[in-house]
Structure formats: structure tokens, C-alpha cells
Design a protein around this motif. Sequence first.
Motif, mmCIF file in Angstrom:
data_model
loop_
_atom_site.group_PDB
_atom_site.id
_atom_site.type_symbol
_atom_site.label_atom_id
_atom_site.label_comp_id
_atom_site.label_asym_id
_atom_site.label_seq_id
_atom_site.Cartn_x
_atom_site.Cartn_y
_atom_site.Cartn_z
ATOM 1 N N HIS A 156 -26.703 30.298 45.980
ATOM 2 C CA HIS A 156 -27.059 29.165 45.120
ATOM 3 C C HIS A 156 -27.762 29.576 43.825
ATOM 4 O O HIS A 156 -27.645 28.891 42.813
ATOM 5 C CB HIS A 156 -27.973 28.208 45.882
ATOM 6 N N SER A 168 -24.013 24.058 51.427
ATOM 7 C CA SER A 168 -24.234 23.598 52.806
ATOM 8 C C SER A 168 -24.762 22.177 52.906
ATOM 9 O O SER A 168 -24.636 21.552 53.950
ATOM 10 C CB SER A 168 -25.148 24.562 53.544
ATOM 11 N N ASP A 198 -28.556 37.849 46.588
ATOM 12 C CA ASP A 198 -28.619 36.431 46.972
ATOM 13 C C ASP A 198 -27.553 36.245 48.051
ATOM 14 O O ASP A 198 -26.532 35.593 47.848
ATOM 15 C CB ASP A 198 -28.335 35.553 45.730
ATOM 16 N N GLN A 218 -27.227 39.794 57.547
ATOM 17 C CA GLN A 218 -26.750 41.045 58.167
ATOM 18 C C GLN A 218 -27.941 41.970 58.336
ATOM 19 O O GLN A 218 -28.989 41.778 57.703
ATOM 20 C CB GLN A 218 -25.664 41.701 57.317
ATOM 21 N N ASP A 264 -32.444 32.645 50.590
ATOM 22 C CA ASP A 264 -32.897 32.837 51.974
ATOM 23 C C ASP A 264 -33.202 34.294 52.331
ATOM 24 O O ASP A 264 -34.037 34.553 53.192
ATOM 25 C CB ASP A 264 -31.816 32.329 52.949
HETATM 26 C C1 LIG Z 1 -25.769 22.525 58.151
HETATM 27 C C2 LIG Z 1 -26.753 22.960 57.114
HETATM 28 C C3 LIG Z 1 -27.230 22.017 56.219
HETATM 29 C C4 LIG Z 1 -28.159 22.395 55.260
HETATM 30 N N1 LIG Z 1 -28.574 21.438 54.388
HETATM 31 C C5 LIG Z 1 -29.478 21.763 53.454
HETATM 32 C C6 LIG Z 1 -29.945 20.778 52.538
HETATM 33 O O1 LIG Z 1 -29.527 19.619 52.577
HETATM 34 N N2 LIG Z 1 -30.880 21.150 51.623
HETATM 35 C C7 LIG Z 1 -31.369 22.424 51.562
HETATM 36 O O2 LIG Z 1 -32.217 22.697 50.716
HETATM 37 N N3 LIG Z 1 -30.941 23.392 52.414
HETATM 38 C C8 LIG Z 1 -30.016 23.095 53.351
HETATM 39 N N4 LIG Z 1 -29.587 24.062 54.224
HETATM 40 C C9 LIG Z 1 -30.093 25.449 54.060
HETATM 41 C C10 LIG Z 1 -29.224 26.143 53.005
HETATM 42 O O3 LIG Z 1 -27.935 26.244 53.504
HETATM 43 C C11 LIG Z 1 -29.685 27.552 52.687
HETATM 44 O O4 LIG Z 1 -31.069 27.583 52.497
HETATM 45 C C12 LIG Z 1 -28.981 28.036 51.399
HETATM 46 O O5 LIG Z 1 -27.581 28.059 51.571
HETATM 47 C C13 LIG Z 1 -29.458 29.402 51.008
HETATM 48 O O6 LIG Z 1 -28.835 29.745 49.819
HETATM 49 P P1 LIG Z 1 -28.702 31.254 49.400
HETATM 50 O O7 LIG Z 1 -28.435 31.240 47.949
HETATM 51 O O8 LIG Z 1 -29.845 32.024 49.912
HETATM 52 O O9 LIG Z 1 -27.441 31.803 50.189
HETATM 53 P P2 LIG Z 1 -25.944 31.192 50.510
HETATM 54 O O10 LIG Z 1 -25.777 29.926 49.782
HETATM 55 O O11 LIG Z 1 -25.833 31.249 51.953
HETATM 56 O O12 LIG Z 1 -25.041 32.252 49.810
HETATM 57 C C14 LIG Z 1 -24.970 33.586 50.215
HETATM 58 C C15 LIG Z 1 -23.751 34.220 49.593
HETATM 59 O O13 LIG Z 1 -23.799 35.624 49.794
HETATM 60 C C16 LIG Z 1 -22.548 36.083 50.281
HETATM 61 N N5 LIG Z 1 -22.802 37.275 51.081
HETATM 62 C C17 LIG Z 1 -23.215 37.348 52.371
HETATM 63 N N6 LIG Z 1 -23.324 38.628 52.749
HETATM 64 C C18 LIG Z 1 -23.004 39.388 51.665
HETATM 65 C C19 LIG Z 1 -22.930 40.789 51.441
HETATM 66 N N7 LIG Z 1 -23.230 41.686 52.373
HETATM 67 N N8 LIG Z 1 -22.527 41.217 50.221
HETATM 68 C C20 LIG Z 1 -22.228 40.325 49.243
HETATM 69 N N9 LIG Z 1 -22.288 38.991 49.411
HETATM 70 C C21 LIG Z 1 -22.672 38.524 50.607
HETATM 71 C C22 LIG Z 1 -22.006 34.903 51.077
HETATM 72 O O14 LIG Z 1 -20.624 34.983 51.252
HETATM 73 C C23 LIG Z 1 -22.450 33.736 50.198
HETATM 74 O O15 LIG Z 1 -21.526 33.534 49.150
HETATM 75 C C24 LIG Z 1 -28.649 23.731 55.200
HETATM 76 C C25 LIG Z 1 -28.167 24.685 56.098
HETATM 77 C C26 LIG Z 1 -27.229 24.313 57.056
HETATM 78 C C27 LIG Z 1 -26.740 25.350 58.034
#
Ligand SMILES: Cc1cc2nc3c(=O)[nH]c(=O)nc-3n(C[C@H](O)[C@H](O)[C@H](O)COP(=O)(O)OP(=O)(O)OC[C@H]3O[C@@H](n4cnc5c(N)ncnc54)[C@H](O)[C@@H]3O)c2cc1C
Length: 381
Positions: free
Chosen positions: A13, A45, A107, A261, A295
Motif C-alpha cells: 500500500h 484487502s 513493503d 516470509q 506490516d
Molecule cells: C480480510 C482482511 C481485511 C482487512 N481490512 C482492512 C481494513 O479495512 N483496513 C485496514 O487498515 N487494514 C485492513 N486489513 C489489514 C491490511 O490488509 C494490511 O495491514 C495491509 O495490506 C498491509 O499493507 P502492506 O503495504 O504492508 O502490504 P500488502 O498490501 O500486503 O502488500 C505486500 C506486497 O508485497 C508483495 N510481496 C510479498 N512478499 C514479497 C517478496 N518476498 N518480494 C517482493 N514482494 C513481495 C506482495 O505480493 C504484495 O504485493 C485487512 C486484512 C485482511 C486479511
Amino acid sequence: MKPTRILLVGGGHAHIEVIRQYRRRFGDQGIEVVLVSPEPGAAYSGMLPGVVAGQYQVDQFLINLPALCADSGVRWHQGRFVALTEDRRSAVLEDGSILEFDYAAFDIGSMPRSRELLSAQSAGSTGVLLPAKPVTPLLAAWERFLAGLAPGQNRTVTVVGGGVAGFELALAMHHRIRGYQPGPDWQWHLVSRSEVLAEHNPLIRRAGRRALAQAGFQTHIGVALTGVESIGQQGQQLQLTDGSRLRSDFTLLCTPAAPVQDLRGSLLPLTDEGFIPVTESLQVVGHERLFAVGDIARFPTPIAKAGVYAVRQGPVLAANLSNIIAGRTLQAFVPQGRFLKLITLGERKAMASRGWFYARGDWVWRWKHQIDSGFMEKYQR
Ligand SMILES: Cc1cc2nc3c(=O)[nH]c(=O)nc-3n(C[C@H](O)[C@H](O)[C@H](O)COP(=O)(O)OP(=O)(O)OC[C@H]3O[C@@H](n4cnc5c(N)ncnc54)[C@H](O)[C@@H]3O)c2cc1C
């Protein structure tokens, strides 16, 4: 002269906002940005429960990363990060390729804590035990489960985890199944270590309990899942900490967030739980050229693993990547203490929760729909 290269690892995100801002911040300065992520679709999500409930199509909640990159002038590279090289100036990917960088940001998200349970499952189980993330295998298994249903059939569906994700997905699945004419003995279970929606005010918690009861969920509060056992063609038997066993055909894990991971051996510093510790400026502790957000990052003052923080870190990360290259002072990310949570109820109704504030209705669902669609519009190409 070789351009300065920023490597964005993961299409999370925060990174999609850095990509969106690329031209304005870096485009005319000879700075190259490369995104590496394993899948072309990045899931939003917040809309996942709506996809599971059948209210949205899959492409409505997936951001097309190659298209976003192409539109912004960023280089897209499909691949999965595994480790840094010894000098911490290149990333090694799963396929063995190596990407050099001057600055890198991580991220890569999280997944429900489930590693031990999933390895227990692979020892010959025939049922389905699925973490709520990553979403691609979850949605594929859900569609397979639905495709295998005949009218009047009885099945048992179990959700493990009573936070917002578990609660929303439980009611979303229930809503979808109603269209499949379930048999009279269809069973719904929700297993949770703590009270359902425990982090919310009493009005939200009470409304949540009522919604689950009305949908026919049996809730198992104060217990956790400890093991899973295959029972032939009959699905799985879940072992709970109170000694009871639960037969289940489809089990969804929405347990607290764990690193996506195992990063041990990646040469990134890690907390005991396996997250990447960062400073207030989102730099990896001890490595000023590396950043981590969302996260996977562990902020100095602990913050919830929620997409809303990852989204808000996006502009700060974009500014700080630009600041560090220009030799300017870096900004601190200041996490907001409380934020509004809109919690869906399966059908097109939702609850709003912020501190002691509580509201419920179809207008809350429409409000959430507007926010979610607005977010997607910003990044959809
Ligand atoms: C059902 C559900 C509902 C949710 N609803 C909400 C909500 O309404 N509001 C809210 O604030 N939060 C919500 N959350 C929590 C939210 O999903 C997470 O906090 C958010 O997605 C985290 O974002 P991020 O940017 O950390 O990672 P993500 O959005 O998970 O993106 C991670 C990216 O990294 C990529 N990746 C993974 N491993 C690797 C690697 N080794 N190398 C390169 N790329 C990689 C993935 O493919 C993905 O594209 C919800 C979660 C769930 C499960």
C-alpha cells in the motif's frame, strides 16, 4: 553516468503511492525506480470481504502493478525478494537474479500467523485450511469450495480469529453461501483467543456478537487452534486448546499478523518476531539507505498491522527517498492514535467504529464503498 536507483521491494500500500508520485519527485532528476513484486496484482484487502461475499469482482480489488508502473515511468520486475548481498547494495530474488540499487524500501506485508498449522496440514490432509493472505490461493480455494456445492448439502465452515478480518470474512462467507441453498445442518464456527472485535468499543462488540449469532455462528471464545488432522474424505479435524475437536470442511485462518516470509538469512535486521525494525523516518535500524514500511516494518512505537498505516506511510516514504538523495533532513512518520474503522456485515451493511463512536446501517456500507472505490480509482490504470 549511471542513474541513482531506488528499488521498491513489494507492491504494498505504501509503495503504490511512491510509484504514483514518481514523475513529480524523481522523474526529471535521473533517478530510476524499480518495483519488484511476485504477482502483477496487488490486493486491496479492505475490499476482500466484498469479493468473498460476491459483491465485487476480483479485478475490482486488484491494482495492476505493471500498468501502474508503465503509466508512472517506473520499471516493473516480476520476482520475489529473498536476501540482500553482503554489501547490502543488491537484492537477490528467488529465481537467482540480482538487482542492484542505491536505496531500497521494503513493503512486503504480512500473513496470518499460521506456519506451524500449515505444515501440519501438508502431512496428508484432504480438507482446506487457508490463511486469509495471500489472497490469490484463498480466493481460488473459496471458488473451488463453492463450485463443489450442491443445493441442500451440509458443510462446516470455521473461521479462526475474531479480529476485524476474521469477523468480516466470516459474515462474507455466510452471505455468499445463502445463494447456494445450504442444507439445514450446515454449521458455522468462529474460534477466537479473545472476545470478538476485542479492540473495539462495547457497542461494536455487542453488535458484532449479535450479527454472528443471527447468522448461526457457534463462537468458541478463549480458545485457539493448536493442530489439524486429516479425516480422509471427511475434511479436517481441528484441535482446540480446550481439548475439544471440531470437524471442518473449510477453515479460514485470520490469526494475528506474522511476517509474510521468514527473513532470517536475508541480511536484514529483524525483531524477535521477524519484522524489520525501523526508525521514525522509516529507515531500517542501522542502515540509512534501506527503508521499510507497512506490516513488515516494526515502528519504534508499536502500531497496529493495518493498511491505513501503510497508506499513510506512502507519502512520507516518497518524501524521504527524495530527501535522502538530495541531502535534506528526513521527515518523521507520526502515526495517528485512533482511526475510523468501517466493518462490513456480509450483506451490504456495515458498522463504523472510532473510539466510543458507533454507527450501523446500509449507509455505512455505501460510505465504505465510496472510500474503497476512491482509493482504487487513484491507482487503477
Ligand atoms: C480480510 C482482511 C481485511 C482487512 N481490512 C482492512 C481494513 O479495512 N483496513 C485496514 O487498515 N487494514 C485492513 N486489513 C489489514 C491490511 O490488509 C494490511 O495491514 C495491509 O495490506 C498491509 O499493507 P502492506 O503495504 O504492508 O502490504 P500488502 O498490501 O500486503 O502488500 C505486500 C506486497 O508485497 C508483495 N510481496 C510479498 N512478499 C514479497 C517478496 N518476498 N518480494 C517482493 N514482494 C513481495 C506482495 O505480493 C504484495 O504485493 C485487512 C486484512 C485482511 C486479511
